[in-house]
Design an enzyme around this catalytic site. Structure first.
Site, short mmCIF file in Angstrom:
data_model
loop_
_atom_site.label_atom_id
_atom_site.label_comp_id
_atom_site.label_asym_id
_atom_site.label_seq_id
_atom_site.Cartn_x
_atom_site.Cartn_y
_atom_site.Cartn_z
N ASP A 10 46.78 57.05 79.74
CA ASP A 10 47.04 56.15 78.26
C ASP A 10 46.10 55.05 78.94
OD1 ASP A 10 49.01 54.29 76.53
OD2 ASP A 10 49.94 53.27 78.56
N SER A 11 46.21 54.31 77.96
CA SER A 11 45.22 52.94 77.65
C SER A 11 45.27 51.94 79.20
CB SER A 11 45.50 52.08 75.94
OG SER A 11 46.76 51.49 76.58
N CYS A 73 50.88 58.06 75.58
CA CYS A 73 50.95 57.09 75.24
C CYS A 73 51.21 57.30 73.83
CB CYS A 73 49.53 56.66 75.06
SG CYS A 73 48.39 56.30 74.51
N THR A 75 50.56 55.90 71.06
CA THR A 75 49.11 55.69 69.92
C THR A 75 48.54 56.80 70.10
OG1 THR A 75 49.50 53.34 70.72
CG2 THR A 75 47.71 54.09 69.64
N CYS A 185 55.84 53.31 72.84
CA CYS A 185 55.23 52.92 73.28
C CYS A 185 55.48 52.96 74.62
CB CYS A 185 54.62 51.48 72.49
SG CYS A 185 53.16 50.62 73.75
N THR A 186 54.51 53.69 75.72
CA THR A 186 55.28 53.82 77.12
C THR A 186 54.99 52.61 77.87
OG1 THR A 186 53.04 54.24 77.25
CG2 THR A 186 54.60 56.10 77.15
N1 DGL Z 1 50.59 52.65 75.88
C1 DGL Z 1 50.58 52.96 74.78
C2 DGL Z 1 51.57 53.53 73.66
O1 DGL Z 1 51.82 54.42 74.05
C3 DGL Z 1 48.93 52.08 73.98
C4 DGL Z 1 49.25 50.89 74.24
C5 DGL Z 1 48.13 50.06 73.44
O2 DGL Z 1 47.24 50.79 74.55
O3 DGL Z 1 47.83 49.26 72.09
O4 DGL Z 1 50.92 53.89 72.55
#
Ligand code: DGL
Length: 268
Positions: A10-11, A73, A75, A185-186
């Site tokens: 993930d980010s 993630c 995104t 979003c996770t």
């Molecule tokens: N946790 C990620 C998601 O599910 C990314 C959130 C981000 O870095 O903007 O979208």
């Protein structure tokens, strides 16, 4: 039996909602986690950048010979179609399992989606839900500030500012009268208690991390690639920025001290 680890990325801290599920429901599995905290957030970036980051994250996990890779993630799952299409091992993303769970949960056919700007603009959840039932009304809201709340550990239920921000984001969903909300979003499942406080306990919240974790379980069982039942699984956490920042918050999110399992990696 397959002793190779599961790779999850993930980010930043969001994907820990999936790790938590994997550790609880697949206790024999080893996990390699990558949190790209040095380049977070992903959700406000262009498609080209998200594709590039996802490609590098996947290549990093492939070095560990993972038997399954998960983009924990929303995104990446919504936008990085090209990077995802090149994964050679079984792959789990979050949009499909979360959409399936939401379709099952809704009684009034009105589903809300909270996601990053990139996710909401992609229309990924709308598209996926329509595959199940075209009559379901889906309303999406971009909630970029919620990622920062989690990354800064502003997740305690009596956090007044977090509550006010969430109230604003939830307004259109309340007006629509949705009975189910996908935390698309996770990062957002970590804010679920505050979201429930604001919108009401009767609204079903779909945890993308949980649904993706359970999907991974289904794949390991159906493909017969689970680890030895006598093996006690463990996790290692790689991050692309200060490990201390990550592990301080991860300790709260996972409810266990992972400080000695967090390692820095220069993703470049
Ligand atoms: N946790 C990620 C998601 O599910 C990314 C959130 C981000 O870095 O903007 O979208």
């Amino acid at each position: 039996m397959d002793k190779r680890p599961i790779g999850i990325f993930d980010s930043g801290l969001g994907g820990l909602s999936a790790v938590k599920t994997v550790l609880a429901h697949l206790p024999n599995e080893d996990v390699i986690y990558f949190g790209d905290s040095g380049r977070a957030p992903y959700g406000t970036r262009s498609e080209k950048t998200i594709e590039q980051y996802a490609k590098e994250d996947i290549e990093f996990l492939e070095k560990f010979d993972c038997k399954l890779i998960m983009a924990a993630c929303g995104t990446v799952s919504s936008v990085a179609k090209n990077a995802i299409s090149h994964v050679k091992v079984p792959f789990v993303e979050v949009v499909k399992p979360a959409s399936a769970a939401a379709v099952k949960a809704t009684k009034n056919n009105k589903i809300g989606v909270m996601g990053t700007s990139a996710t909401i603009n992609s229309g990924s959840y709308i598209e996926e839900i329509a595959k199940f039932n075209k009559d379901i009304d889906v309303c999406g809201v971009s909630c970029p500030l919620l990622v920062s709340l989690v990354e800064n550990n502003w997740i305690d239920s009596d956090n007044y500012i977090a509550k006010e921000i969430i109230k604003r984001y939830l307004e259109p969903l309340m007006q629509k009268g949705v009975d189910t909300i996908i935390l698309g979003c996770t990062h957002f499942p970590h804010l679920a208690p505050i979201i429930s406080q604001v919108i009401g306990e009767e609204i079903t919240l779909i945890d993308t991390g949980y649904e993706a974790g359970m999907k991974a379980k289904e794949i390991l069982l159906s493909q017969d690639i689970s680890n030895d039942a006598a093996h006690k699984g463990d996790a290692v956490y790689y991050v692309s920025d200060r490990t201390q920042n990550f592990s301080n918050i991860a300790n709260t999110l996972l409810g266990t001290d992972i400080s000695d399992k967090a390692k820095f990696v220069d993703i470049k």
